[in-house]
Motif scaffolding. Structure first.
Motif, mmCIF file in Angstrom:
data_model
loop_
_atom_site.group_PDB
_atom_site.id
_atom_site.type_symbol
_atom_site.label_atom_id
_atom_site.label_comp_id
_atom_site.label_asym_id
_atom_site.label_seq_id
_atom_site.Cartn_x
_atom_site.Cartn_y
_atom_site.Cartn_z
ATOM 1 N N LEU A 46 58.589 59.619 49.827
ATOM 2 C CA LEU A 46 58.022 58.383 49.277
ATOM 3 C C LEU A 46 57.491 57.497 50.400
ATOM 4 O O LEU A 46 56.417 56.887 50.266
ATOM 5 N N LEU A 47 58.202 57.439 51.496
ATOM 6 C CA LEU A 47 57.748 56.699 52.675
ATOM 7 C C LEU A 47 56.384 57.202 53.137
ATOM 8 O O LEU A 47 55.476 56.416 53.445
ATOM 9 N N SER A 48 56.218 58.527 53.155
ATOM 10 C CA SER A 48 54.949 59.125 53.573
ATOM 11 C C SER A 48 53.809 58.718 52.646
ATOM 12 O O SER A 48 52.717 58.364 53.107
ATOM 13 N N ALA A 49 54.050 58.772 51.338
ATOM 14 C CA ALA A 49 52.990 58.423 50.383
ATOM 15 C C ALA A 49 52.528 56.984 50.578
ATOM 16 O O ALA A 49 51.326 56.683 50.541
ATOM 17 N N LEU A 50 53.469 56.069 50.816
ATOM 18 C CA LEU A 50 53.125 54.660 51.022
ATOM 19 C C LEU A 50 52.432 54.443 52.366
ATOM 20 O O LEU A 50 51.450 53.701 52.454
ATOM 21 N N LYS B 165 55.147 68.211 58.916
ATOM 22 C CA LYS B 165 54.583 67.912 57.597
ATOM 23 C C LYS B 165 54.794 66.424 57.349
ATOM 24 O O LYS B 165 55.883 65.894 57.588
ATOM 25 N N LEU B 166 53.757 65.767 56.870
ATOM 26 C CA LEU B 166 53.825 64.310 56.723
ATOM 27 C C LEU B 166 54.948 63.901 55.787
ATOM 28 O O LEU B 166 55.649 62.916 56.045
ATOM 29 N N MET B 167 55.141 64.638 54.712
ATOM 30 C CA MET B 167 56.188 64.264 53.765
ATOM 31 C C MET B 167 57.579 64.411 54.368
ATOM 32 O O MET B 167 58.481 63.637 54.050
ATOM 33 N N LYS B 168 57.756 65.405 55.221
ATOM 34 C CA LYS B 168 59.059 65.596 55.865
ATOM 35 C C LYS B 168 59.392 64.440 56.799
ATOM 36 O O LYS B 168 60.512 63.929 56.804
ATOM 37 N N THR C 103 52.270 57.510 60.500
ATOM 38 C CA THR C 103 52.787 56.691 61.608
ATOM 39 C C THR C 103 53.859 57.442 62.398
ATOM 40 O O THR C 103 53.745 57.573 63.624
ATOM 41 N N PRO C 104 54.917 57.976 61.755
ATOM 42 C CA PRO C 104 55.901 58.732 62.535
ATOM 43 C C PRO C 104 55.359 60.064 63.049
ATOM 44 O O PRO C 104 55.816 60.543 64.092
ATOM 45 N N ALA C 105 54.374 60.656 62.350
ATOM 46 C CA ALA C 105 53.796 61.920 62.824
ATOM 47 C C ALA C 105 53.121 61.741 64.177
ATOM 48 O O ALA C 105 53.225 62.606 65.056
ATOM 49 N N LEU C 106 52.432 60.621 64.368
ATOM 50 C CA LEU C 106 51.793 60.346 65.662
ATOM 51 C C LEU C 106 52.834 60.281 66.782
ATOM 52 O O LEU C 106 52.628 60.825 67.876
ATOM 53 N N GLY D 297 51.324 71.030 58.978
ATOM 54 C CA GLY D 297 51.475 71.840 57.771
ATOM 55 C C GLY D 297 51.394 70.991 56.521
ATOM 56 O O GLY D 297 51.169 69.775 56.579
ATOM 57 N N CYS D 298 51.581 71.626 55.380
ATOM 58 C CA CYS D 298 51.481 70.915 54.097
ATOM 59 C C CYS D 298 52.396 71.557 53.076
ATOM 60 O O CYS D 298 52.944 72.630 53.287
ATOM 61 N N MET D 299 52.543 70.877 51.962
ATOM 62 C CA MET D 299 53.157 71.429 50.760
ATOM 63 C C MET D 299 51.988 71.840 49.836
ATOM 64 O O MET D 299 50.834 71.903 50.274
#
Length: 330
Positions: A92-96, A245-248, A253-256, A272-274
């Motif tokens: 949910l954090l990733s989606a926002l 993966k962004l959702m993970k 922001t944390p991916a960078l 990667g992705c889902m």
């Protein structure tokens, strides 16, 4: 700023089979943040082995809606700090976070890539996933494909199948989704031919990685074992590569930050992705100039994509010239 959210169903073009199970559809949560006639989009999906419950996400969004809508338009990193105080699941954090980056870029009339000075001159090609299946059927799919890179899913290790794949002279990775045994891993990492695979992803169940040797013939890649930046130090002796993966990890922001630290620790990195629509894939695409491997085929696997933006065509990353993440609803 206003927030809207709705659940969607993503229908797969064909049954998607991995070691965890078989899937014909995925449930998704689409988030829209809007301000001054601009709209930004983010997305997360139900993945059962991550025990995701979208209804709990919807209830959480209703609970925090007034707090989100009270936020002034600041830099996305400031918005992310605000989000961290809300005790959100990383999906949910990733989606926002992604929705806000998309909105902020559109308000500034700049792309995420411009805002973060990300290179785009050497974008790595994406792989496409070949579902678990009979080996000759998997090879037939590979030979008929217009893509150049392949991630072959397997359920357990069949040495005969491995030898057949190695004979193809194609760019192939293996993903067992944690279905290999310790004995399988020892055999693989001691087999000189295995270095022909571009990587071998998440061979063992979570936290069962200590049989792996980084300095072996296998390019072991951590997926579920590497959830966020805190995982990186611990995994150094075992994995050469990580799958972000962004959702993970909780979004762009944390991916960078994770990419920066992984580079310092000499990891090879994959975005990667889902199973996602173009909303999720557009966010992943903007990071492809920073990594070594790309697996962003999620939107290519569904039949009812509801968005346009950055996309993948036969493996090639096609970036939208539009601001933000370039996402528009169809």
């Amino acid at each position: 700023m206003k927030i809207n959210f709705t659940t969607k169903q993503l229908c797969l073009k064909e049954t998607f089979s991995i070691a965890y199970g078989n899937y014909d559809k995925r449930e998704a949560l689409l988030i829209e943040l809007s301000h001054q006639n601009c709209k930004g989009y983010g997305e997360c999906v139900v993945i059962d082995y991550y025990q995701i419950n979208l209804q709990s996400f919807v209830l959480k969004l209703k609970e925090i809606q007034t707090q989100i809508e009270a936020q002034k338009i600041n830099h996305p990193k400031d918005f992310f700090k605000f989000l961290l105080n809300l005790d959100l699941h990383p999906f949910l954090l990733s989606a926002l976070d992604c929705a806000y980056w998309d909105l902020f870029g559109k308000l500034e009339n700049k792309s995420f890539i411009e805002l973060n000075n990300i290179p785009t001159d050497h974008l790595v090609e994406s792989s496409i996933t070949i579902s678990v299946g009979e080996i000759d059927h998997q090879i037939e799919k590979i030979n008929k494909s217009d893509w150049n890179k392949f991630k072959v899913k397997c359920k357990g290790l069949n040495k005969f199948d491995v030898e057949k794949l190695l004979q193809l002279n194609k760019n192939i990775a293996l993903d067992s989704n944690a279905s290999f045994t310790d004995e399988d891993c020892i055999w693989l990492q001691n087999n000189v031919e295995v270095q022909k695979f571009s990587y071998l992803e998440q061979p063992r169940p979570i936290d069962n990685y200590k049989i792996l040797k980084k300095e072996s013939f296998a390019n072991w890649m951590a997926d579920e074992d590497c959830q966020n930046i805190d995982s990186l130090e611990e995994l150094i002796p075992y994995y050469k590569s990580i799958n972000i993966k962004l959702m993970k990890c909780g979004g762009l922001t944390p991916a960078l930050e994770m990419i920066k630290k992984a580079r310092e620790l000499n990891y090879k990195i994959m975005i990667g992705c889902m199973t996602e629509s173009t909303v999720g894939i557009s966010a992943g695409c903007v990071l492809t100039g920073l990594v070594d491997y790309v697996d962003l085929d999620g939107a290519n696997l569904i039949s009812n994509d509801y968005a346009s933006g950055n996309f993948v065509e036969n493996g090639k990353i096609i970036l939208s010239p539009k601001p933000g993440l370039g996402i528009e609803m169809k």
